[in-house]
Motif scaffolding. Structure first.
Motif, PDB file in Angstrom:
ATOM      1  N   GLU A  31       0.845  -1.199   0.000  1.00 21.41           N
ATOM      2  CA  GLU A  31       0.000   0.000   0.000  1.00 21.41           C
ATOM      3  C   GLU A  31       0.878   1.246   0.000  1.00 21.41           C
ATOM      4  O   GLU A  31       0.915   2.023   0.966  1.00 21.41           O
ATOM      5  N   ASN A  32       1.572   1.471  -1.103  1.00 23.95           N
ATOM      6  CA  ASN A  32       2.551   2.561  -1.156  1.00 23.95           C
ATOM      7  C   ASN A  32       1.927   3.933  -0.944  1.00 23.95           C
ATOM      8  O   ASN A  32       2.446   4.770  -0.202  1.00 23.95           O
ATOM      9  N   HIS A  33       0.809   4.178  -1.613  1.00 22.87           N
ATOM     10  CA  HIS A  33       0.175   5.499  -1.525  1.00 22.87           C
ATOM     11  C   HIS A  33      -0.331   5.762  -0.103  1.00 22.87           C
ATOM     12  O   HIS A  33      -0.134   6.858   0.444  1.00 22.87           O
ATOM     13  N   PHE A  34      -0.937   4.753   0.505  1.00 22.81           N
ATOM     14  CA  PHE A  34      -1.460   4.929   1.861  1.00 22.81           C
ATOM     15  C   PHE A  34      -0.328   5.104   2.869  1.00 22.81           C
ATOM     16  O   PHE A  34      -0.449   5.857   3.845  1.00 22.81           O
ATOM     17  N   LEU A  35       0.790   4.408   2.625  1.00 23.14           N
ATOM     18  CA  LEU A  35       1.956   4.580   3.487  1.00 23.14           C
ATOM     19  C   LEU A  35       2.402   6.048   3.509  1.00 23.14           C
ATOM     20  O   LEU A  35       2.686   6.612   4.587  1.00 23.14           O
ATOM     21  N   LYS A  36       2.460   6.658   2.345  1.00 23.37           N
ATOM     22  CA  LYS A  36       2.894   8.056   2.266  1.00 23.37           C
ATOM     23  C   LYS A  36       1.879   8.994   2.892  1.00 23.37           C
ATOM     24  O   LYS A  36       2.258   9.938   3.608  1.00 23.37           O
ATOM     25  N   ILE A  37       0.598   8.745   2.635  1.00 23.02           N
ATOM     26  CA  ILE A  37      -0.441   9.615   3.211  1.00 23.02           C
ATOM     27  C   ILE A  37      -0.414   9.546   4.732  1.00 23.02           C
ATOM     28  O   ILE A  37      -0.464  10.578   5.424  1.00 23.02           O
ATOM     29  N   PHE A  38      -0.318   8.336   5.281  1.00 18.37           N
ATOM     30  CA  PHE A  38      -0.307   8.199   6.741  1.00 18.37           C
ATOM     31  C   PHE A  38       0.917   8.875   7.346  1.00 18.37           C
ATOM     32  O   PHE A  38       0.811   9.583   8.364  1.00 18.37           O
ATOM     33  N   THR A  39       2.084   8.686   6.727  1.00 19.63           N
ATOM     34  CA  THR A  39       3.306   9.315   7.248  1.00 19.63           C
ATOM     35  C   THR A  39       3.199  10.831   7.175  1.00 19.63           C
ATOM     36  O   THR A  39       3.607  11.542   8.103  1.00 19.63           O
ATOM     37  N   LEU A  40       2.622  11.349   6.092  1.00 21.71           N
ATOM     38  CA  LEU A  40       2.437  12.800   5.967  1.00 21.71           C
ATOM     39  C   LEU A  40       1.505  13.327   7.054  1.00 21.71           C
ATOM     40  O   LEU A  40       1.734  14.397   7.623  1.00 21.71           O
ATOM     41  N   VAL A  41       0.454  12.568   7.357  1.00 25.07           N
ATOM     42  CA  VAL A  41      -0.474  12.976   8.426  1.00 25.07           C
ATOM     43  C   VAL A  41       0.256  13.027   9.767  1.00 25.07           C
ATOM     44  O   VAL A  41       0.100  13.980  10.543  1.00 25.07           O
ATOM     45  N   ILE A  42       1.059  12.008  10.057  1.00 25.95           N
ATOM     46  CA  ILE A  42       1.789  11.966  11.335  1.00 25.95           C
ATOM     47  C   ILE A  42       2.767  13.133  11.435  1.00 25.95           C
ATOM     48  O   ILE A  42       2.827  13.830  12.462  1.00 25.95           O
ATOM     49  N   THR A  43       3.554  13.381  10.384  1.00 26.79           N
ATOM     50  CA  THR A  43       4.525  14.479  10.438  1.00 26.79           C
ATOM     51  C   THR A  43       3.828  15.836  10.481  1.00 26.79           C
ATOM     52  O   THR A  43       4.328  16.771  11.125  1.00 26.79           O
ATOM     53  N   SER A  44       2.664  15.942   9.814  1.00 27.28           N
ATOM     54  CA  SER A  44       1.902  17.198   9.870  1.00 27.28           C
ATOM     55  C   SER A  44       1.364  17.441  11.267  1.00 27.28           C
ATOM     56  O   SER A  44       1.421  18.572  11.780  1.00 27.28           O
ATOM     57  N   LEU A  45       0.829  16.395  11.897  1.00 26.35           N
ATOM     58  CA  LEU A  45       0.338  16.527  13.271  1.00 26.35           C
ATOM     59  C   LEU A  45       1.478  16.897  14.223  1.00 26.35           C
ATOM     60  O   LEU A  45       1.285  17.701  15.150  1.00 26.35           O
ATOM     61  N   THR A  46       2.637  16.306  13.994  1.00 23.44           N
ATOM     62  CA  THR A  46       3.796  16.626  14.845  1.00 23.44           C
ATOM     63  C   THR A  46       4.170  18.092  14.703  1.00 23.44           C
ATOM     64  O   THR A  46       4.447  18.772  15.703  1.00 23.44           O
ATOM     65  N   PHE A  47       4.185  18.598  13.474  1.00 22.25           N
ATOM     66  CA  PHE A  47       4.504  20.008  13.269  1.00 22.25           C
ATOM     67  C   PHE A  47       3.440  20.918  13.888  1.00 22.25           C
ATOM     68  O   PHE A  47       3.773  21.918  14.553  1.00 22.25           O
ATOM     69  N   ILE A  48       2.178  20.588  13.685  1.00 21.88           N
ATOM     70  CA  ILE A  48       1.100  21.404  14.273  1.00 21.88           C
ATOM     71  C   ILE A  48       1.188  21.403  15.792  1.00 21.88           C
ATOM     72  O   ILE A  48       0.982  22.435  16.445  1.00 21.88           O
ATOM     73  N   TRP A  49       1.520  20.240  16.369  1.00 22.06           N
ATOM     74  CA  TRP A  49       1.637  20.164  17.825  1.00 22.06           C
ATOM     75  C   TRP A  49       2.814  21.008  18.324  1.00 22.06           C
ATOM     76  O   TRP A  49       2.723  21.629  19.384  1.00 22.06           O
TER      77      TRP A  49
END
Length: 492
Positions: A31-49
């Motif tokens: 699931e290459n596309h989902f892997l990237k989307i999930f990682t982007l969500v995690i790094t985005s949440l980390t930056f927002i936090w």
């Protein structure tokens, strides 16, 4: 303002770990596309936090904030302590911001081992957050060295050319061997003081002869990371072989770990030794500024040009740190933040060219303004930012550094300004060679300007550079009391 009922630093630390856990256990490699989307969500949440932490940060105190302590090994008096001041806060923001951009930069790369690639960046983010949060010098050393593991893999597995294995080992061994001297110093401090807690050691005096020895041991560890001349050999090779996102994180954050180490440990723990060795550091810094600038003019690889220019900029940083003045220290921090943004943007621009034309050799490029006008506009802005053009972020840092060292010697200022002239020479030369002149149609027949994703990334970096250059007060306010506290350790 947000009200926290728990320590927000714990959440910031746990977010990348949560991302690694989910990637390892629940998302298959196919699931290459989902892997990237999930990682982007995690790094985005980390930056927002991290932005939420910035909003709640009290800029009117020099004390560490969001403190938390857990006993790890009571018998050896070793505890896991975390907390941030104004200096570490800004490096946290830079780290979470650039890691987030690295995931966007890597959206179409790599083509293999995608899950492992994304896990490497999440683990790298976890280690970087720990480096800027932990208040124990032994744990700092552990995380300081832990960043070598994901970077070694990123360069060695996903590097762009055939010399990537050699470059990965060179990067790993140079920085590891340098840090072993620092480990000896940490063990020695523990043997005589019985603790590695930074908050205790900051108010502990070391005899002058002990300070001199410990300063040298810590200097060897930090100077390789910056890197200072003559410990810089690994950097151009590592940049040349690393993928674009690897170069961004290497130049944007990892080069700042040495400067952060000087500010966090060398200056407050060994103030007399820092004063004693400051002329030695000035000499090395001036050599780095002039030598690296002249070497940059002789390079033909686009990445090596930016790599050597980074060595020159880090020479300015060490000048500011060891000026032991408030302006110099503030300027060095601002220049590190600025360089983290500008060098990342320059490496991304070069990555765009490499993705399209599969080469970074300067002689193949020319006349890109005719077929990539949007790219050239961004490239021009970051080239001028790289030479500290007024209105950009580097101008603030270099101005404060020059103001700081002017209180020591006008000769230092003159030689540093000569480095500024040289940096303008290679930046304008590079921009002119790439953007103007004739198109080399016998080399390239396919042309494409930047995509929407690339435009978004470059726009974010442009906005950040403008914000830091036009309105530096919002960052300097957070620094003031922390820098003043550091300065008090030096004068008392």
């Amino acid at each position: 303002m947000f009200e926290f009922f728990f320590n927000p630093l714990i959440v910031l630390i746990c977010l990348p770990l949560f991302g690694i856990f989910v990637l390892l256990i629940f998302i298959p490699e196919t699931e290459n596309h989902f892997l990237k989307i999930f990682t982007l969500v995690i790094t985005s949440l980390t930056f927002i936090w991290s932005l939420c932490i910035w909003i709640n940060f009290n800029e009117t105190t020099s004390n560490f904030q969001f403190l938390e302590t857990y006993s790890l090994i009571p018998f050896f008096n070793i505890s896991y302590s975390i907390g941030i001041d104004g200096i570490s806060l800004l490096f946290l923001l830079l780290s979470t911001f650039l890691i987030n951009l690295c995931i966007l930069i890597s959206w179409e790369f790599p083509k293999f081992f995608i899950k492992e690639y994304l896990i490497s960046f999440l683990f790298l983010e976890f280690c970087l957050i720990q480096i800027f949060c932990v208040l124990d010098i032994l744990l700092f050393y552990i995380f300081f060295e832990s960043v070598l593991i994901p970077m070694f893999l990123i360069i060695g597995i996903w590097g762009s050319r055939e010399r990537k294995i050699r470059a990965a080992f060179q990067f790993f061994l140079y920085t590891l061997i340098g840090s072993l001297f620092m480990l000896v110093g940490i063990i020695f401090i523990y043997s005589i003081k019985g603790t590695t807690d930074l908050q205790i050691l900051w108010f502990t005096d070391f005899p002058l002869n002990i300070q001199l020895i410990l300063w040298i041991l810590f200097f060897l560890g930090f100077s390789v990371k910056i890197p200072m001349v003559p410990f810089h050999i690994w950097l151009p090779e590592a940049h040349a072989e690393a993928p674009t996102a690897g170069s961004v994180i290497l130049a944007g954050i990892l080069l700042k770990l040495g400067g952060f180490g000087f500010l966090r440990f060398s200056l407050p723990l060994f103030p007399f030794a820092s004063l004693f060795f400051s002329p030695f550091v000035f000499v090395l810094s001036l050599i780095a500024i002039i030598y690296a600038s002249l070497t940059t003019l002789r390079q033909i690889d686009l990445k090596k040009i930016i790599a050597y220019s980074s060595i020159s900029h880090m020479g300015f940083v060490t000048l500011g740190i060891f000026s032991l003045t408030l302006n110099g220290i503030d300027g060095s921090i601002m220049l590190m933040l600025s360089h983290g943004l500008i060098s990342s943007a320059m490496f991304f621009c070069i990555g765009i060219l490499y993705d399209r034309y599969s080469t970074r050799i300067l002689k193949y490029f020319g006349g890109l303004v005719q077929i990539m006008p949007i790219f050239v506009i961004f490239f021009m802005f970051f080239s001028f930012s790289n030479i500290s053009f007024p209105g950009t972020s580097s101008f603030i840092g270099e101005l404060l550094i020059l103001s700081g060292i002017s209180k020591i010697s006008l000769c230092l200022v003159s030689l540093a300004l000569f480095g500024v002239v040289l940096s303008a020479s290679y930046a304008i030369w590079l921009f002119n060679r790439v953007s103007f002149g004739l198109l080399h149609l016998h080399y390239f027949t396919y042309f494409q300007d930047i995509s929407r994703r690339e435009f978004f990334i470059l726009s974010l970096l442009t906005f950040s550079v403008f914000l830091l250059g036009i309105y530096p007060e919002i960052f300097l306010n957070d620094l003031n009391f922390s820098s003043l506290s550091l300065f008090k350790h030096l004068i008392y």
